[in-house]
Design an enzyme around this catalytic site. Structure first.
Site, PDB file in Angstrom:
ATOM      1  N   ASN A 121       0.876  -1.173   0.000  1.00  0.00           N
ATOM      2  CA  ASN A 121       0.000   0.000   0.000  1.00  0.00           C
ATOM      3  C   ASN A 121       0.913   1.222   0.000  1.00  0.00           C
ATOM      4  O   ASN A 121       1.506   1.556   1.024  1.00  0.00           O
ATOM      5  CB  ASN A 121      -0.893  -0.031   1.253  1.00  0.00           C
ATOM      6  CG  ASN A 121      -1.726   1.220   1.396  1.00  0.00           C
ATOM      7  OD1 ASN A 121      -1.771   2.060   0.491  1.00  0.00           O
ATOM      8  ND2 ASN A 121      -2.388   1.354   2.537  1.00  0.00           N
ATOM      9  N   TRP A 122       1.019   1.847  -1.163  1.00  0.00           N
ATOM     10  CA  TRP A 122       1.958   2.974  -1.282  1.00  0.00           C
ATOM     11  C   TRP A 122       1.433   4.236  -0.608  1.00  0.00           C
ATOM     12  O   TRP A 122       2.151   5.211  -0.467  1.00  0.00           O
ATOM     13  CB  TRP A 122       2.249   3.267  -2.757  1.00  0.00           C
ATOM     14  CG  TRP A 122       2.986   2.184  -3.484  1.00  0.00           C
ATOM     15  CD1 TRP A 122       3.314   0.942  -3.018  1.00  0.00           C
ATOM     16  CD2 TRP A 122       3.500   2.253  -4.827  1.00  0.00           C
ATOM     17  NE1 TRP A 122       3.999   0.236  -3.982  1.00  0.00           N
ATOM     18  CE2 TRP A 122       4.123   1.009  -5.104  1.00  0.00           C
ATOM     19  CE3 TRP A 122       3.496   3.230  -5.824  1.00  0.00           C
ATOM     20  CZ2 TRP A 122       4.727   0.726  -6.336  1.00  0.00           C
ATOM     21  CZ3 TRP A 122       4.086   2.954  -7.051  1.00  0.00           C
ATOM     22  CH2 TRP A 122       4.704   1.712  -7.306  1.00  0.00           C
ATOM     23  N   LYS A 123       0.143   4.236  -0.248  1.00  0.00           N
ATOM     24  CA  LYS A 123      -0.483   5.415   0.379  1.00  0.00           C
ATOM     25  C   LYS A 123      -0.258   6.640  -0.521  1.00  0.00           C
ATOM     26  O   LYS A 123      -0.225   6.487  -1.741  1.00  0.00           O
ATOM     27  CB  LYS A 123       0.037   5.600   1.812  1.00  0.00           C
ATOM     28  CG  LYS A 123      -0.130   4.311   2.628  1.00  0.00           C
ATOM     29  CD  LYS A 123       0.101   4.476   4.105  1.00  0.00           C
ATOM     30  CE  LYS A 123      -0.077   3.138   4.809  1.00  0.00           C
ATOM     31  NZ  LYS A 123       0.069   3.232   6.264  1.00  0.00           N
ATOM     32  N   HIS A 153      -9.292   1.136   5.070  1.00  0.00           N
ATOM     33  CA  HIS A 153      -8.012   1.338   5.764  1.00  0.00           C
ATOM     34  C   HIS A 153      -8.234   2.272   6.948  1.00  0.00           C
ATOM     35  O   HIS A 153      -9.044   3.200   6.874  1.00  0.00           O
ATOM     36  CB  HIS A 153      -6.973   1.912   4.799  1.00  0.00           C
ATOM     37  CG  HIS A 153      -5.591   1.858   5.372  1.00  0.00           C
ATOM     38  ND1 HIS A 153      -5.154   2.765   6.317  1.00  0.00           N
ATOM     39  CD2 HIS A 153      -4.577   0.987   5.183  1.00  0.00           C
ATOM     40  CE1 HIS A 153      -3.908   2.448   6.660  1.00  0.00           C
ATOM     41  NE2 HIS A 153      -3.542   1.375   5.991  1.00  0.00           N
ATOM     42  N   GLU A 204      -6.597   4.650   7.969  1.00  0.00           N
ATOM     43  CA  GLU A 204      -6.379   6.072   7.652  1.00  0.00           C
ATOM     44  C   GLU A 204      -7.614   6.669   6.985  1.00  0.00           C
ATOM     45  O   GLU A 204      -7.882   7.865   7.129  1.00  0.00           O
ATOM     46  CB  GLU A 204      -5.110   6.218   6.796  1.00  0.00           C
ATOM     47  CG  GLU A 204      -3.867   5.989   7.659  1.00  0.00           C
ATOM     48  CD  GLU A 204      -2.668   5.396   6.949  1.00  0.00           C
ATOM     49  OE1 GLU A 204      -2.643   5.367   5.707  1.00  0.00           O
ATOM     50  OE2 GLU A 204      -1.744   4.929   7.653  1.00  0.00           O
ATOM     51  N   GLU A 220      -4.870  -4.811  10.673  1.00  0.00           N
ATOM     52  CA  GLU A 220      -3.824  -3.817  10.894  1.00  0.00           C
ATOM     53  C   GLU A 220      -4.097  -3.090  12.211  1.00  0.00           C
ATOM     54  O   GLU A 220      -4.936  -2.183  12.252  1.00  0.00           O
ATOM     55  CB  GLU A 220      -3.810  -2.788   9.756  1.00  0.00           C
ATOM     56  CG  GLU A 220      -3.577  -3.387   8.388  1.00  0.00           C
ATOM     57  CD  GLU A 220      -3.059  -2.350   7.403  1.00  0.00           C
ATOM     58  OE1 GLU A 220      -1.973  -2.568   6.848  1.00  0.00           O
ATOM     59  OE2 GLU A 220      -3.711  -1.314   7.208  1.00  0.00           O
ATOM     60  N   GLY A 235       3.232   2.222  10.858  1.00  0.00           N
ATOM     61  CA  GLY A 235       4.248   3.263  10.727  1.00  0.00           C
ATOM     62  C   GLY A 235       4.997   3.583  12.015  1.00  0.00           C
ATOM     63  O   GLY A 235       5.706   4.577  12.091  1.00  0.00           O
ATOM     64  N   SER A 292       3.968  -2.134  10.357  1.00  0.00           N
ATOM     65  CA  SER A 292       5.417  -2.247  10.595  1.00  0.00           C
ATOM     66  C   SER A 292       5.974  -3.608  10.189  1.00  0.00           C
ATOM     67  O   SER A 292       6.890  -4.125  10.844  1.00  0.00           O
ATOM     68  CB  SER A 292       5.757  -1.923  12.047  1.00  0.00           C
ATOM     69  OG  SER A 292       5.393  -0.583  12.346  1.00  0.00           O
ATOM     70  N   GLY A 308       3.089  -1.013   4.237  1.00  0.00           N
ATOM     71  CA  GLY A 308       3.157   0.397   3.884  1.00  0.00           C
ATOM     72  C   GLY A 308       4.588   0.801   3.590  1.00  0.00           C
ATOM     73  O   GLY A 308       5.101   0.603   2.490  1.00  0.00           O
ATOM     74  N   GLY A 309       5.273   1.337   4.594  1.00  0.00           N
ATOM     75  CA  GLY A 309       6.615   1.895   4.405  1.00  0.00           C
ATOM     76  C   GLY A 309       7.572   0.986   3.655  1.00  0.00           C
ATOM     77  O   GLY A 309       8.254   1.424   2.707  1.00  0.00           O
TER      78      GLY A 309
HETATM   79  P1  13P Z   1       3.415   0.340   7.628  1.00  0.00           P
HETATM   80  O1  13P Z   1       3.900  -0.931   6.980  1.00  0.00           O
HETATM   81  O2  13P Z   1       4.124   1.563   7.136  1.00  0.00           O
HETATM   82  O3  13P Z   1       3.354   0.223   9.114  1.00  0.00           O
HETATM   83  O4  13P Z   1       1.893   0.542   7.125  1.00  0.00           O
HETATM   84  C1  13P Z   1       1.004  -0.508   7.214  1.00  0.00           C
HETATM   85  C2  13P Z   1      -0.220  -0.111   6.498  1.00  0.00           C
HETATM   86  O5  13P Z   1      -0.959   0.758   6.916  1.00  0.00           O
HETATM   87  C3  13P Z   1      -0.513  -0.807   5.232  1.00  0.00           C
HETATM   88  O6  13P Z   1      -1.800  -0.564   4.793  1.00  0.00           O
END
Ligand code: 13P
Length: 253
Positions: free
Chosen positions: A12-14, A100, A102, A170, A176, A216, A237-238
């Protein structure tokens, strides 16, 4: 991980990436997958809307699946700046992420709305990744299982199938932050989610449905997490923004 469920490694590149770096990242991942030949896992990248078309070209023929990060509930109409599931399908997407944390936090998305988005995605012929997870306050209050159970009950369509639906657990406090639950805690929640899913979609679909862990995840912890009985891959994510890290997580399958 269980042999009958093919692990899904999803990035997920956000809200990250302009054309040049987005295409470079997608190309680097595609090159790794092509170089590896047959792999035991499925790989998915979910760039921002602005890069979907370019990333589609960059990964063409690689076997990497393409996804978006959200969709509207309606097929079309007067919804300024929104994007429908049919539009994503038309762009070449295979998947869309809905719910998600977010989106739930930044845009006030409720279980009802997430459910409607999942329905829209399935109607458009997309596979859907439905995200759930508790906040730190909810975990501290001992409500982790209740919160995740309620999100499954409220967000997952009753006709969802293992072939078109993936759940991503999640924990909000792990996203993050570099913090993760212990492996035992992750397995406990995943097993509970599968039991709650069975009430919603039936034993057999729940048994075959993939439940990803997100929060993470990195190459250094992915092997242990993905080895857990009810963890069927990751939503990353990251670490999905670095081709080597993302590929390293795939290799841990
Ligand atoms: P991180 O891997 O950056 O913690 O993010 C997880 C995430 O929200 C994937 O959707």
């Amino acid at each position: 991980m269980t042999a009958s469920r093919r692990p899904l490694i999803a990035g997920n590149w956000k809200m990250n990436g302009l054309s040049a770096d987005g295409v470079a990242l997608a190309t680097a991942i595609a090159d790794k997958l092509k170089g590896a030949g047959d792999v035991s896992f499925e790989m998915l990248v979910c760039p921002p809307f602005t890069l979907i078309s370019r990333v589609a070209d960059a990964i063409s023929g690689s076997g990497i699946k393409l996804g978006a990060q959200d969709c509207h509930t309606a097929e079309k109409g007067a919804h300024t700046a929104d994007i429908s599931a049919a539009m994503l399908k038309d762009l070449g997407c295979d998947y869309v992420i809905v719910g998600h944390s977010e989106r739930r936090t930044d845009h006030g998305e409720t279980n009802e709305l997430v459910h409607a988005k999942a329905e829209a995605a399935l109607s458009a012929g997309l596979d859907v990744v439905i995200c759930i997870g508790e906040t730190e306050a909810e975990r501290d209050a001992g409500k982790t299982l209740d919160v995740n159970g309620a999100q499954i009950a409220g967000s997952v369509p009753g006709h969802a199938k293992a072939a078109n639906t993936v759940i991503a657990y999640e924990p909000v406090w792990a996203i993050g932050t570099g913090r993760t639950p212990t492996n035992d805690e992750v397995q406990e929640v995943h097993a509970y989610i599968r039991a709650e899913l069975a009430k919603k979609v039936g034993e057999s679909e729940a048994g075959a449905m993939r439940i990803l862990y997100g929060g993470s995840m990195k190459p250094t912890n992915a092997t242990d997490l993905i080895a857990l009985a009810d963890v069927d891959g990751g939503l990353i994510g990251g670490a999905s923004l670095q081709a080597d890290d993302f590929w390293g997580i795939g290799e841990s399958c």
